[in-house]
Design an enzyme around this catalytic site. Structure first.
Site, mmCIF file in Angstrom:
data_model
loop_
_atom_site.group_PDB
_atom_site.id
_atom_site.type_symbol
_atom_site.label_atom_id
_atom_site.label_comp_id
_atom_site.label_asym_id
_atom_site.label_seq_id
_atom_site.Cartn_x
_atom_site.Cartn_y
_atom_site.Cartn_z
ATOM 1 N N CYS A 3 49.239 23.431 37.136
ATOM 2 C CA CYS A 3 48.770 24.822 37.149
ATOM 3 C C CYS A 3 47.626 24.912 38.159
ATOM 4 C CB CYS A 3 48.287 25.233 35.761
ATOM 5 S SG CYS A 3 47.379 26.792 35.739
ATOM 6 N N ASP A 29 39.885 35.842 45.275
ATOM 7 C CA ASP A 29 41.323 35.643 45.475
ATOM 8 C C ASP A 29 41.564 35.108 46.888
ATOM 9 O OD1 ASP A 29 44.051 36.995 43.931
ATOM 10 O OD2 ASP A 29 44.247 36.355 46.026
ATOM 11 N N HIS A 45 44.071 27.252 29.020
ATOM 12 C CA HIS A 45 45.355 27.591 29.663
ATOM 13 C C HIS A 45 46.201 28.424 28.699
ATOM 14 C CE1 HIS A 45 48.760 27.199 32.414
ATOM 15 N NE2 HIS A 45 49.474 27.195 31.296
ATOM 16 N N ASN A 86 48.743 41.353 35.800
ATOM 17 C CA ASN A 86 50.182 41.333 36.053
ATOM 18 C C ASN A 86 50.832 40.422 35.017
ATOM 19 O OD1 ASN A 86 49.914 42.920 38.417
ATOM 20 N ND2 ASN A 86 49.372 41.106 39.596
ATOM 21 N N HIS A 97 48.961 31.549 34.225
ATOM 22 C CA HIS A 97 47.698 31.230 33.542
ATOM 23 C C HIS A 97 46.968 32.572 33.578
ATOM 24 C CE1 HIS A 97 44.054 28.315 33.053
ATOM 25 N NE2 HIS A 97 43.616 29.556 32.828
ATOM 26 N N HIS A 99 44.920 35.946 33.844
ATOM 27 C CA HIS A 99 43.744 36.272 34.668
ATOM 28 C C HIS A 99 43.690 37.775 34.876
ATOM 29 C CE1 HIS A 99 47.249 35.402 37.152
ATOM 30 N NE2 HIS A 99 46.818 36.308 38.005
HETATM 31 P P1 DGP Z 1 49.177 37.058 40.076
HETATM 32 O O1 DGP Z 1 50.108 37.213 41.227
HETATM 33 O O2 DGP Z 1 48.852 38.350 39.342
HETATM 34 O O3 DGP Z 1 49.642 35.957 39.140
HETATM 35 O O4 DGP Z 1 47.806 36.590 40.702
HETATM 36 C C1 DGP Z 1 47.599 35.296 41.177
HETATM 37 C C2 DGP Z 1 46.589 35.389 42.265
HETATM 38 O O5 DGP Z 1 46.046 34.110 42.473
HETATM 39 C C3 DGP Z 1 47.134 35.857 43.611
HETATM 40 O O6 DGP Z 1 46.534 37.094 43.954
HETATM 41 C C4 DGP Z 1 46.744 34.776 44.580
HETATM 42 C C5 DGP Z 1 45.732 33.973 43.818
HETATM 43 N N1 DGP Z 1 45.772 32.557 44.102
HETATM 44 C C6 DGP Z 1 46.855 31.746 44.058
HETATM 45 N N2 DGP Z 1 46.516 30.488 44.382
HETATM 46 C C7 DGP Z 1 45.170 30.508 44.626
HETATM 47 C C8 DGP Z 1 44.239 29.502 44.997
HETATM 48 O O7 DGP Z 1 44.538 28.321 45.189
HETATM 49 N N3 DGP Z 1 42.939 29.916 45.175
HETATM 50 C C9 DGP Z 1 42.560 31.204 44.965
HETATM 51 N N4 DGP Z 1 41.264 31.494 45.161
HETATM 52 N N5 DGP Z 1 43.415 32.178 44.613
HETATM 53 C C10 DGP Z 1 44.709 31.831 44.445
#
Ligand code: DGP
Length: 113
Positions: A3, A29, A45, A86, A97, A99
């Site tokens: 994860c 993000d 988690h 989402n 996970h 958020h």
């Molecule tokens: P969702 O698509 O709603 O599950 O949001 C997941 C978000 O997580 C997406 O906007 C991109 C972000 N994300 C994915 N991998 C990483 C990472 O390695 N670092 C950071 N800072 N954000 C990440």
């Protein structure tokens, strides 16, 4: 467990942290959709919203409270901001996970895409 958010929480993957305590981590993000785009992530988690248990109710309340504090700190409290969760692929969930997305710093449209 494979994860990405657990790896960030365990410092195995780098992130741009804006807040951390014993329960939560908040990071910028990697693919921002607005000038302010912070993820509020519980350290526990929980893959999906529907896996929340009674014992997690306070945790989710804390996530919301901290999201509001970050909105204030980031200077978007008065202008306006959006908090998004989402759930499942068709709604845009890509990381299993839970958020919150805290988005702000620009005008938001409704209905969302
Ligand atoms: P969702 O698509 O709603 O599950 O949001 C997941 C978000 O997580 C997406 O906007 C991109 C972000 N994300 C994915 N991998 C990483 C990472 O390695 N670092 C950071 N800072 N954000 C990440």
């Amino acid at each position: 467990m494979d994860c990405i958010f657990c790896k960030i929480i365990n410092n195995e993957v780098k992130s741009s942290k804006v807040y951390e305590d014993e329960d939560l981590i908040c990071i910028r993000d990697i693919n921002p959709q607005a000038p302010v785009h912070v993820l509020i992530i519980p350290k526990k988690h929980i893959a999906k919203l529907h896996e929340l248990k009674e014992e997690d109710i306070n945790l989710v309340g804390k996530m919301l409270k901290i999201a509001c504090q970050i909105a204030e700190k980031e200077g978007i409290k008065d202008f306006g901001y959006r908090i998004v969760i989402n759930t499942n692929r068709n709604a845009g969930q890509s990381v299993d996970h839970i958020h919150f997305h805290l988005l702000g710093g620009r005008v938001m449209l409704w209905p969302p895409g």
